[in-house]
Structure formats: C-alpha cells, structure tokens
Design an enzyme around this catalytic site. Structure first.
Site, PDB file in Angstrom:
ATOM      1  N   GLY A  18       0.788  -1.231   0.000  1.00 31.13           N
ATOM      2  CA  GLY A  18       0.000   0.000   0.000  1.00 31.13           C
ATOM      3  C   GLY A  18       0.822   1.285   0.000  1.00 31.13           C
ATOM      4  O   GLY A  18       0.265   2.379  -0.059  1.00 31.13           O
ATOM      5  N   GLN A  19       2.158   1.154   0.055  1.00 28.62           N
ATOM      6  CA  GLN A  19       2.990   2.357   0.053  1.00 28.62           C
ATOM      7  C   GLN A  19       2.724   3.150  -1.223  1.00 28.62           C
ATOM      8  O   GLN A  19       2.419   2.564  -2.269  1.00 28.62           O
ATOM      9  CB  GLN A  19       4.488   1.993   0.107  1.00 28.62           C
ATOM     10  CG  GLN A  19       4.923   1.384   1.419  1.00 28.62           C
ATOM     11  CD  GLN A  19       4.832  -0.135   1.381  1.00 28.62           C
ATOM     12  OE1 GLN A  19       3.982  -0.683   0.702  1.00 28.62           O
ATOM     13  NE2 GLN A  19       5.682  -0.814   2.122  1.00 28.62           N
ATOM     14  N   GLU A  20       2.876   4.454  -1.129  1.00 27.88           N
ATOM     15  CA  GLU A  20       2.495   5.321  -2.244  1.00 27.88           C
ATOM     16  C   GLU A  20       3.102   4.856  -3.574  1.00 27.88           C
ATOM     17  O   GLU A  20       2.417   4.783  -4.597  1.00 27.88           O
ATOM     18  CB  GLU A  20       2.917   6.759  -1.938  1.00 27.88           C
ATOM     19  CG  GLU A  20       2.084   7.741  -2.721  1.00 27.88           C
ATOM     20  CD  GLU A  20       2.417   9.181  -2.371  1.00 27.88           C
ATOM     21  OE1 GLU A  20       3.150   9.409  -1.393  1.00 27.88           O
ATOM     22  OE2 GLU A  20       1.938  10.055  -3.108  1.00 27.88           O
TER      23      GLU A  20
END
Ligand code: G3D
Ligand code: MG
Length: 202
Positions: A78-80
């Site tokens: 889910g990291q950018e």
C-alpha cells in the site's frame, strides 16, 4: 448427453474460482486481515504469528474454499510508490476489500484519496466493494458510523455497485467471518457480469 456429463464433471470436480483484491494504505492491516481470513477459513492452515508480519513489498497471495467457491486473495503493497501497481490487477478481479486503519486519523484523508482513485478506474466498474474500518479494538479509533460519514462523499463514485461497510479487528478476528460471507454472496450475484474461472479441485 455431453452437456449432462460436463455438468456432472463440473459439479464433482471443479470449483468456481474468483479473485479478490485487498487494498488500502500501508500499515492498514491488509496482510493481518489476509492471515486471519486464511486461519479462520482453512481448517488445515496453521496460521502465522500475526505479530511477526512485516511490511508487504510485492504481493501476498492466499486462498480459501467455501463450498464450491474458491476465493483467491491478492494483498498488494500500500505504500504510495506501490499504489501505481494496483490497477494492473483490476480487470481480473471480482471484488475489492479496502482496508482503513481507523486508529490513524492523520492518514484518513490520504486513504480516502487512494480509495477514490481506485473506484474511479473503469476496470472496476460494477465490482462488489467491502470497506473495512480496521483496528476497532483500539481505544479512540474512528467508529464505523463516523467512517461511513467520512466516505459518504464517495457514494457518487461508488454508484450502484454492491457495498458493505463494517468495522473489524483483523488482529483479533472480529468481524472477519461476516464480511467474507457477505463478499461471497455478492461475488456470486455479480457472476453474470464477472464470471468465475473453473478450477479443478485438487
Ligand atoms: P499492511 O499489510 O496493510 O501494511 P499489516 O498492514 O497487516 O502489516 O499491519 C500493520 C500493523 O498494524 C501491524 O503492527 C499489525 O499487527 C497492526 N494491526 C493490523 N490489524 C490490526 C488490528 O485489527 N488491531 C490492531 N490493534 N493492530 C492491527 P506492527 O506493530 O507489527 O507494525
Ligand atoms: Mg502488508
């Protein structure tokens, strides 16, 4: 005769296979939710120590069987910088579970922005959506009713697709069973639009 026999073969030896994306910001609890789901629905699965889960860089996969249905989960990072990979999976997915960390009020807006971007993508048109307010076991977390209010401006983007919003604790397992049962029914209802693939029972 052929139709009858192929129907019988399907009934005896095949399952309907569906793909479910688990999305949300990093640290929302996606991998914990997947592990908890596998533990609850796979009798033979031993389960891992939930406190040992590390940040997901690539993709975690998992599957559960419910009668004649097999759900395959894709838990994406889910990291950018990893969010740009999400849409590569949209066309093949039958449902989305979007997980929000209810205890992290500072990142709620960021989570909602990622959610809006996701549901705006036309490849997810009509796909059932489950919005989970996770970490409900923590004091001071945002309650489900407040989470609904925060996400209500997205209603127009969600449109007529099936939506289920609920509170869960992926860590403790609260609310996991109910959500998965809702998801299966909703995916089956949508199977004319997004048919399953057939998978030989192994
Ligand atoms: P992610 O896959 O979305 O990035 P993880 O998130 O599943 O790796 O979880 C991130 C952190 O949140 C983990 O803590 C995990 O234990 C915690 N967590 C996940 N779900 C819950 C929950 O329902 N309640 C509580 N209290 N914590 C939860 P650490 O400390 O390992 O970073
Ligand atoms: Mg993860």
């Amino acid at each position: 005769m052929y139709t009858l026999l192929s129907g019988l073969y399907k009934y005896l030896f095949q399952k309907d296979e569906y793909f479910v994306l688990i999305l949300g910001l990093d640290n929302a609890g996606k991998t914990t939710y997947l592990e908890q789901t596998k533990t609850k629905f796979n009798r033979s699965y031993q389960g891992m120590n939930l406190s040992k889960i590390t940040s997901t860089v690539g993709l975690n996969i998992g599957k559960i069987d419910l009668g004649k249905v097999r759900l395959n989960f894709w838990d994406l990072g889910g990291q950018e910088e990893l969010q740009s990979l999400w849409d590569k999976y949209y066309a093949e997915s039958h449902a989305v579970i979007y997980i929000v960390d209810s205890s992290d009020t500072e990142r709620l807006e960021e989570s909602k922005t990622a959610f809006d971007k996701m549901i705006t993508n036309s490849s997810l048109c009509g796909v059932p959506l489950m919005l989970l307010a996770n970490k409900q076991d923590l004091d001071g977390c945002v309650k489900v009713s407040d989470m609904k209010a925060i996400f209500s401006p997205s209603q127009e983007l969600i449109g007529h697709r099936d939506l289920h919003v609920s509170g869960v604790s992926a860590l403790k397992g609260d609310g996991v069973n109910e959500g998965i049962h809702w998801l299966v029914e909703s995916i089956k209802k949508n199977s004319i639009q997004r048919p399953p693939t057939l998978k030989d029972i192994t």
